[in-house]
Scaffold this motif. Structure first.
Motif, short mmCIF file in Angstrom:
data_model
loop_
_atom_site.label_atom_id
_atom_site.label_comp_id
_atom_site.label_asym_id
_atom_site.label_seq_id
_atom_site.Cartn_x
_atom_site.Cartn_y
_atom_site.Cartn_z
N GLY A 103 -54.26 32.65 0.07
CA GLY A 103 -55.11 33.21 -0.23
C GLY A 103 -55.79 33.80 1.11
O GLY A 103 -57.15 34.34 1.08
N LEU A 104 -55.79 32.27 2.06
CA LEU A 104 -56.65 32.32 3.44
C LEU A 104 -56.37 33.08 4.62
O LEU A 104 -55.00 33.32 4.61
N ASP A 105 -56.98 33.53 5.38
CA ASP A 105 -56.64 33.85 6.26
C ASP A 105 -55.94 32.97 7.40
O ASP A 105 -55.76 32.11 7.42
N GLY A 106 -55.52 33.55 8.40
CA GLY A 106 -53.99 32.68 9.51
C GLY A 106 -55.06 31.72 9.59
O GLY A 106 -54.57 30.78 10.63
N ALA A 107 -56.25 32.43 10.81
CA ALA A 107 -56.92 30.64 11.17
C ALA A 107 -57.39 29.73 9.99
O ALA A 107 -57.59 28.63 10.95
N SER A 108 -57.51 30.08 9.60
CA SER A 108 -58.20 29.25 8.20
C SER A 108 -57.29 28.30 8.18
O SER A 108 -57.15 26.59 7.53
N ILE A 109 -55.67 28.44 7.47
CA ILE A 109 -54.50 27.54 7.39
C ILE A 109 -54.59 27.10 8.89
O ILE A 109 -54.36 25.65 8.78
N THR A 110 -54.41 27.01 9.86
CA THR A 110 -53.88 26.61 11.27
C THR A 110 -55.27 25.50 11.58
O THR A 110 -54.78 24.73 11.75
N ARG A 111 -56.94 25.81 11.25
CA ARG A 111 -57.35 25.11 11.48
C ARG A 111 -57.43 24.27 10.30
O ARG A 111 -57.69 22.65 10.87
N LEU A 112 -56.43 24.16 8.97
CA LEU A 112 -56.83 22.81 8.14
C LEU A 112 -55.46 22.46 8.58
O LEU A 112 -55.40 21.36 8.03
N VAL A 113 -54.47 22.89 8.82
CA VAL A 113 -53.45 22.21 9.22
C VAL A 113 -53.67 21.18 10.43
O VAL A 113 -52.69 19.84 10.24
N LYS A 114 -54.03 21.92 11.35
CA LYS A 114 -54.95 20.95 12.53
C LYS A 114 -55.58 19.66 12.12
O LYS A 114 -55.40 18.81 12.51
N GLU A 115 -56.10 19.84 11.45
CA GLU A 115 -57.42 19.07 10.72
C GLU A 115 -56.27 17.74 9.98
O GLU A 115 -56.45 16.23 10.54
N LEU A 116 -55.44 17.73 9.49
CA LEU A 116 -54.76 16.85 8.44
C LEU A 116 -53.46 16.48 9.31
O LEU A 116 -53.79 15.36 10.06
N GLU A 117 -53.76 17.07 10.98
CA GLU A 117 -51.93 16.45 11.29
C GLU A 117 -53.14 15.26 12.62
O GLU A 117 -52.66 14.28 13.01
N SER A 118 -54.48 16.16 12.87
CA SER A 118 -54.96 14.97 13.39
C SER A 118 -55.45 13.51 13.09
O SER A 118 -56.18 12.78 13.34
N GLU A 119 -55.21 14.20 11.33
CA GLU A 119 -55.95 11.90 10.68
C GLU A 119 -54.04 12.01 10.33
O GLU A 119 -54.22 11.01 9.81
N GLY A 120 -53.14 12.44 11.06
CA GLY A 120 -52.14 11.65 11.16
C GLY A 120 -51.54 12.47 9.51
O GLY A 120 -50.31 11.22 9.17
N LEU A 121 -51.87 13.16 8.68
CA LEU A 121 -51.70 13.24 7.39
C LEU A 121 -50.40 14.20 7.26
O LEU A 121 -49.70 15.01 6.74
N ALA A 122 -50.15 15.66 8.52
CA ALA A 122 -48.56 15.84 8.64
C ALA A 122 -48.63 16.82 10.22
O ALA A 122 -49.47 16.57 11.06
#
Length: 146
Positions: free
Chosen positions: A58-77
């Motif tokens: 139930g989030l907008d696209g920008a929020s999903i992208t931000r969250l996934v990018k955060e996980l990616e920068s931490e090596g989690l996704a």
């Protein structure tokens, strides 16, 4: 001013409990509720499109992208374009992300057990029956109002 009815009290308590539950575990583990939901969703579902994550959480696209990018920068996704349709981006957990999500799931199980301390199995079953009945009434009411 009218007195509060038993129905008023029931729904006030139910709404309060739901609201508190949504945020309590996230606070317990020190991360946002959406981050917890995203990690667990990717762990359970595997590689998922940003579009499906947006809809599920139930989030907008920008929020999903931000969250996934955060996980990616931490090596989690990790992210990649969908080979079937490069307009879509897919997200998946890395092995480190899978471990973090599995740890989160174990922590969540222990947390739920702590929250239910002193609540008998019979009491849990009664609450489940009541919640299922209320949800069925909501669905039936929406059907009748259309």
């Amino acid at each position: 001013m009218r007195d509060e009815t038993s129905e008023d009290m029931f729904f006030r308590e139910l709404g309060g409990a739901c609201s508190e539950l949504r945020q309590a575990f996230a606070r317990h583990v020190g991360m946002s509720a959406h981050r917890v939901q995203l990690l667990v969703r990717l762990w359970r579902e595997g590689e998922t499109s940003h579009s499906d994550l947006r809809q599920a959480l139930g989030l907008d696209g920008a929020s999903i992208t931000r969250l996934v990018k955060e996980l990616e920068s931490e090596g989690l996704a990790g992210r990649r374009l969908d080979p079937a349709d490069n307009r879509y981006t897919l997200a998946a957990l890395t092995p480190a992300g899978e471990q973090a999500a599995a740890d989160l799931e174990r922590s969540h199980q222990a947390y739920q057990e702590r929250l239910l301390d002193g609540v008998t199995a019979q009491e849990q079953e009664i609450v489940l029956r009541v919640l299922r009945r209320v949800r069925a009434n909501i669905t039936g009411q929406e059907t009748h109002n259309q």
